[in-house]
Write an enzyme that holds these catalytic residues in place. Structure first.
Site, PDB file in Angstrom:
ATOM      1  N   ASP A  20      31.012  49.424  28.782  1.00  0.00           N
ATOM      2  CA  ASP A  20      30.277  48.422  28.014  1.00  0.00           C
ATOM      3  C   ASP A  20      30.698  48.600  26.563  1.00  0.00           C
ATOM      4  O   ASP A  20      30.315  49.580  25.915  1.00  0.00           O
ATOM      5  CB  ASP A  20      28.763  48.651  28.201  1.00  0.00           C
ATOM      6  CG  ASP A  20      27.913  47.783  27.270  1.00  0.00           C
ATOM      7  OD1 ASP A  20      28.469  46.923  26.556  1.00  0.00           O
ATOM      8  OD2 ASP A  20      26.678  47.975  27.266  1.00  0.00           O
ATOM      9  N   LYS A  83      32.844  43.864  17.003  1.00  0.00           N
ATOM     10  CA  LYS A  83      32.910  42.968  18.159  1.00  0.00           C
ATOM     11  C   LYS A  83      32.754  41.508  17.710  1.00  0.00           C
ATOM     12  O   LYS A  83      33.287  40.598  18.335  1.00  0.00           O
ATOM     13  CB  LYS A  83      31.806  43.347  19.141  1.00  0.00           C
ATOM     14  CG  LYS A  83      31.905  42.685  20.486  1.00  0.00           C
ATOM     15  CD  LYS A  83      30.854  43.261  21.411  1.00  0.00           C
ATOM     16  CE  LYS A  83      30.826  42.572  22.751  1.00  0.00           C
ATOM     17  NZ  LYS A  83      29.790  43.184  23.617  1.00  0.00           N
ATOM     18  N   GLU A 186      28.998  40.454  30.774  1.00  0.00           N
ATOM     19  CA  GLU A 186      27.882  41.408  30.666  1.00  0.00           C
ATOM     20  C   GLU A 186      26.687  41.026  31.556  1.00  0.00           C
ATOM     21  O   GLU A 186      26.158  41.888  32.267  1.00  0.00           O
ATOM     22  CB  GLU A 186      27.462  41.535  29.197  1.00  0.00           C
ATOM     23  CG  GLU A 186      28.489  42.335  28.400  1.00  0.00           C
ATOM     24  CD  GLU A 186      28.372  42.154  26.882  1.00  0.00           C
ATOM     25  OE1 GLU A 186      27.364  41.603  26.413  1.00  0.00           O
ATOM     26  OE2 GLU A 186      29.307  42.578  26.174  1.00  0.00           O
ATOM     27  N   ASP A 208      19.321  39.376  26.911  1.00  0.00           N
ATOM     28  CA  ASP A 208      20.016  40.533  26.340  1.00  0.00           C
ATOM     29  C   ASP A 208      19.816  40.576  24.838  1.00  0.00           C
ATOM     30  O   ASP A 208      20.368  39.751  24.097  1.00  0.00           O
ATOM     31  CB  ASP A 208      21.513  40.431  26.682  1.00  0.00           C
ATOM     32  CG  ASP A 208      22.332  41.605  26.124  1.00  0.00           C
ATOM     33  OD1 ASP A 208      21.798  42.387  25.305  1.00  0.00           O
ATOM     34  OD2 ASP A 208      23.511  41.732  26.508  1.00  0.00           O
TER      35      ASP A 208
HETATM   36  P1  ADP Z   1      24.503  46.265  21.644  1.00  0.00           P
HETATM   37  O1  ADP Z   1      24.543  45.635  22.979  1.00  0.00           O
HETATM   38  O2  ADP Z   1      24.486  45.263  20.524  1.00  0.00           O
HETATM   39  O3  ADP Z   1      25.516  47.318  21.453  1.00  0.00           O
HETATM   40  P2  ADP Z   1      22.171  47.946  22.274  1.00  0.00           P
HETATM   41  O4  ADP Z   1      21.772  47.411  23.577  1.00  0.00           O
HETATM   42  O5  ADP Z   1      22.737  49.305  22.223  1.00  0.00           O
HETATM   43  O6  ADP Z   1      23.068  46.937  21.466  1.00  0.00           O
HETATM   44  O7  ADP Z   1      20.876  47.890  21.313  1.00  0.00           O
HETATM   45  C1  ADP Z   1      20.840  48.471  20.075  1.00  0.00           C
HETATM   46  C2  ADP Z   1      19.449  48.305  19.527  1.00  0.00           C
HETATM   47  O8  ADP Z   1      18.531  48.896  20.457  1.00  0.00           O
HETATM   48  C3  ADP Z   1      19.206  48.993  18.211  1.00  0.00           C
HETATM   49  O9  ADP Z   1      18.497  48.096  17.368  1.00  0.00           O
HETATM   50  C4  ADP Z   1      18.318  50.188  18.590  1.00  0.00           C
HETATM   51  O10 ADP Z   1      17.417  50.522  17.561  1.00  0.00           O
HETATM   52  C5  ADP Z   1      17.557  49.640  19.765  1.00  0.00           C
HETATM   53  N1  ADP Z   1      17.055  50.682  20.656  1.00  0.00           N
HETATM   54  C6  ADP Z   1      17.750  51.656  21.269  1.00  0.00           C
HETATM   55  N2  ADP Z   1      16.925  52.443  21.992  1.00  0.00           N
HETATM   56  C7  ADP Z   1      15.701  51.941  21.842  1.00  0.00           C
HETATM   57  C8  ADP Z   1      14.403  52.313  22.325  1.00  0.00           C
HETATM   58  N3  ADP Z   1      14.253  53.366  23.102  1.00  0.00           N
HETATM   59  N4  ADP Z   1      13.350  51.574  21.957  1.00  0.00           N
HETATM   60  C9  ADP Z   1      13.513  50.513  21.156  1.00  0.00           C
HETATM   61  N5  ADP Z   1      14.687  50.102  20.667  1.00  0.00           N
HETATM   62  C10 ADP Z   1      15.769  50.809  20.995  1.00  0.00           C
HETATM   63 MG    MG Z   2      24.953  45.110  24.846  1.00  0.00          MG
END
Ligand code: ADP
Ligand code: MG
Length: 615
Positions: A20, A83, A186, A208
């Protein structure tokens, strides 16, 4: 000399990982003992922040959490959220350059790709190169965790990614030393991780929300294949906005973020994010204590306040969801599943808002920040041949085309074309006054359709009667990223359209593909002869018809003697057409052509005379 025999050790199968490649975080996973498993990063964490930092001297770049620390101190030498720039030209993004804290620069004049560049100090990179560094780090993490080399991967991309963005992702993989076996969507990966493909039938909403982007995708599942019906989203909405809202609340008394030093601002955002995650997992209020501008400050964030801060931000996702449903032609009641993806969907308030929007409880058993990587790993496992459940395509395994007159295969999409693929060709009628055409879709490598595999057949009716060769019928083929073929035929005059959807891969095993391929190659010569024959017949047919039509008037127009010559030539051609010798057909056709020149002129003169006398 010794003649001892040793046991032969079959080389261990090379692992295929699922990746991912996220805007904020990236991760790598693999299926072991039938279960998808996220592999730890070399920093010992489950997630790798998609951040790359270089220092001013341009030494080895640092990645992940280490780079994120760097970002706080030195944002101008830190690339993140690249990205958003993948597969984009400078022209595409220059208007948005101010949204990026690093400098975006145009490509050098001799670069035909036009791809935007990122300047980090003295170094200039494309988003592909930065993504390649992240992918390479993931590859090395996987190698460390598995204790063996890793060279093959499945990588996920947002469903809305266009060809250029998908291609850029592939290239990044190649630069990272990875053979990218497949690019999958995704939301499809997330659905796979939930085993929804086992359901055979369904309509899934994948909600998402990541760090800074929100995507909603509506998928249709039929017979193990996912089709993207619609996508929508907001490129400036994500978990980071929740952190910002908490930070603002913390400052409350008149102070603005801009008045803080870079360090203070970073500390504040970091504290806000920590509190957000803690409230999500504990369900209890959190104290935030920070030193800002040299003063200690402590505030308690209650769950209620937190939810109040989040709700208006999350409510912004509603319009996108409604639009996506509308574009898919569905009501929310018609959905069978709601899948949540992305870190913030761990928060109860996010789950609640999503449930309200869709009027149903979401699937939440898989960690939402791992679900995409897990799905990619499942797809990788399928490609490794460890499961035979379903096959999502990324190239067309056998050529796709339609039958044209004489039983010939007219290929629109050649084999091994990367999907998604489109092709378009204009056809016409073969007989006069035809009011419909038969579109018969085939798959295979042989020139004769009877040797290929029939996929679908439909009729386009309502064509206005006209002489053969006049109507124009546009046939379009579209194979989408999930290997679904859509064929449509359109009468270019009346805009009448007819279409079908087929799944070219379905039911074809690799062995079958192999067999059809080698049959195609072996029979190339036989096919060629057949093709020459059919072509010769097709060319001669209209000439023969036109001459036959004028024969009754021949005596009157060119005299008995001349008419007899024409009649003899026509008989010769009719004879040749009944046989199988293309050379003879061509010769007799040419003969007819030669002896009918005078007749054709007379016919034309008569037609013109009639036309002017009726004026
Ligand atoms: P992307 O797909 O854009 O890479 P992610 O799915 O990794 O993003 O999401 C990143 C976001 O998720 C960030 O804003 C982070 O603070 C939030 N995040 C990660 N873990 C948690 C959690 N346990 N609770 C709430 N928010 C979270
Ligand atoms: Mg993502």
């Amino acid at each position: 000399m010794t003649f001892q025999i040793g046991k032969f050790e079959a080389p261990a199968q090379e692992p295929i990982v699922g990746i991912d490649l996220g805007t904020t975080h990236s991760l790598v996973a693999i299926v072991r003992n039938g279960q998808p498993e996220v592999l730890p990063s070399r920093e010992g964490k489950r997630l790798l922040p998609s951040v790359v930092a270089v220092d001013a001297e341009g030494s080895e770049p640092v990645l992940g959490y280490e780079a994120r620390k760097h970002q706080i101190r030195d944002a101008r030498h830190t690339a993140f959220s690249v990205k958003r720039l993948l597969g984009r030209s400078y022209e595409d993004v220059k208007a948005k350059a101010s949204e990026f804290p690093y400098e975006l620069v145009p490509p050098p004049a001799d670069d035909p790709s036009g791809l935007v560049r990122i300047r980090l100090g003295y170094c200039v990179f494309t988003a592909i190169e930065i993504s390649a560094m992240i992918l390479k780090e993931l590859r090395l993490s996987a190698e460390a965790a598995l204790g063996q080399p890793v060279h093959k991967a499945v990588i996920t991309v947002p469903a809305y990614f266009n060809d250029a963005q998908r291609q850029a992702t592939r290239t990044a993989g190649r630069l990272a030393g990875l053979d990218v076996l497949r690019i999958i969507n995704e939301p499809t990966a997330a659905s796979l991780a939930y085993g929804l493909d086992k359901k055979k039938q369904g309509t899934i909403a994948v909600y998402d929300i990541g760090g800074g982007t929100f995507d909603i995708s509506i998928l249709r599942l039929h017979d193990g294949v996912f089709e993207v019906l619609s996508t929508h989203g907001n490129t400036q909405l994500g978990g980071d906005d929740l952190d910002q809202a908490i930070a603002q609340w913390f400052l409350a008394d008149g102070l603005s973020m801009n008045e803080l030093s870079l360090e203070d601002r970073a500390a504040l955002i970091e504290g806000a994010e920590r509190a957000k995650k803690a409230i999500g997992s504990s369900g209890e209020e959190q104290a935030i204590e920070l030193e800002l501008r040299g003063e200690r400050k402590r505030k308690v964030l209650t769950v209620e306040t937190f939810n109040q801060l989040c709700r208006p931000i999350l409510e912004k996702t509603r319009v996108s969801c409604e639009q996506a449903l509308k574009d898919a032609g569905l009501s929310r009641e018609e959905l069978t599943d709601l899948v949540l993806v992305g870190g913030p969907t761990r928060l109860p308030i996010v789950q609640q808002v999503a449930s309200e929007i869709f009027g149903r409880t979401p699937n939440t058993s898989v960690h939402p920040d791992e679900v995409v990587a897990q799905g990619a790993a499942i797809q990788a496992d399928i490609l490794a041949g460890n499961t035979t459940d379903l096959l999502l395509l990324d190239v067309v395994p056998l050529s796709l085309g339609i039958e044209t007159y004489g039983g010939l295969m007219n290929v629109l999409i050649p084999r091994n074309t990367k999907v998604p693929a489109t092709a378009r060709e204009v056809f016409t009628t073969f007989a006069d006054k035809q009011t419909g055409v038969d579109i018969h879709v085939f798959q295979g490598e042989r020139d004769q359709v009877s040797e290929n595999r029939s996929l679908a057949r439909f009729k386009l009716r309502g064509i206005r009667p006209a002489p053969a060769g006049i109507p124009r019928i546009e046939v379009s083929f579209l194979v989408d990223a999930d290997g679904i073929l859509q064929v449509s035929a359109r009468d270019m005059e009346t805009s009448q359209v007819q279409s079908v959807e087929v799944r070219p891969s379905f039911g074809l095993s690799d062995a079958e593909v192999e067999r059809m391929l080698s049959a195609g190659l072996e029979n190339k010569d036989g096919d060629k002869a057949f093709k020459r024959l059919v072509d010769a017949r097709n060319e001669a047919e209209p000439i023969l018809r036109a001459t036959e039509r004028n024969l009754p008037d021949a005596d009157e127009l060119i005299g008995r003697e001349q008419a007899d010559v024409v009649r003899a030539a026509v008989r010769e051609l009719q004879d040749a057409m009944a046989g199988t010798d293309p050379v003879r057909i061509r010769q007799t056709r040419d003969q007819v052509n030669r002896v009918t020149i005078v007749l054709a002129e007379k016919v034309l003169a008569r037609t013109l005379a009639r036309a002017s006398s009726t004026r």
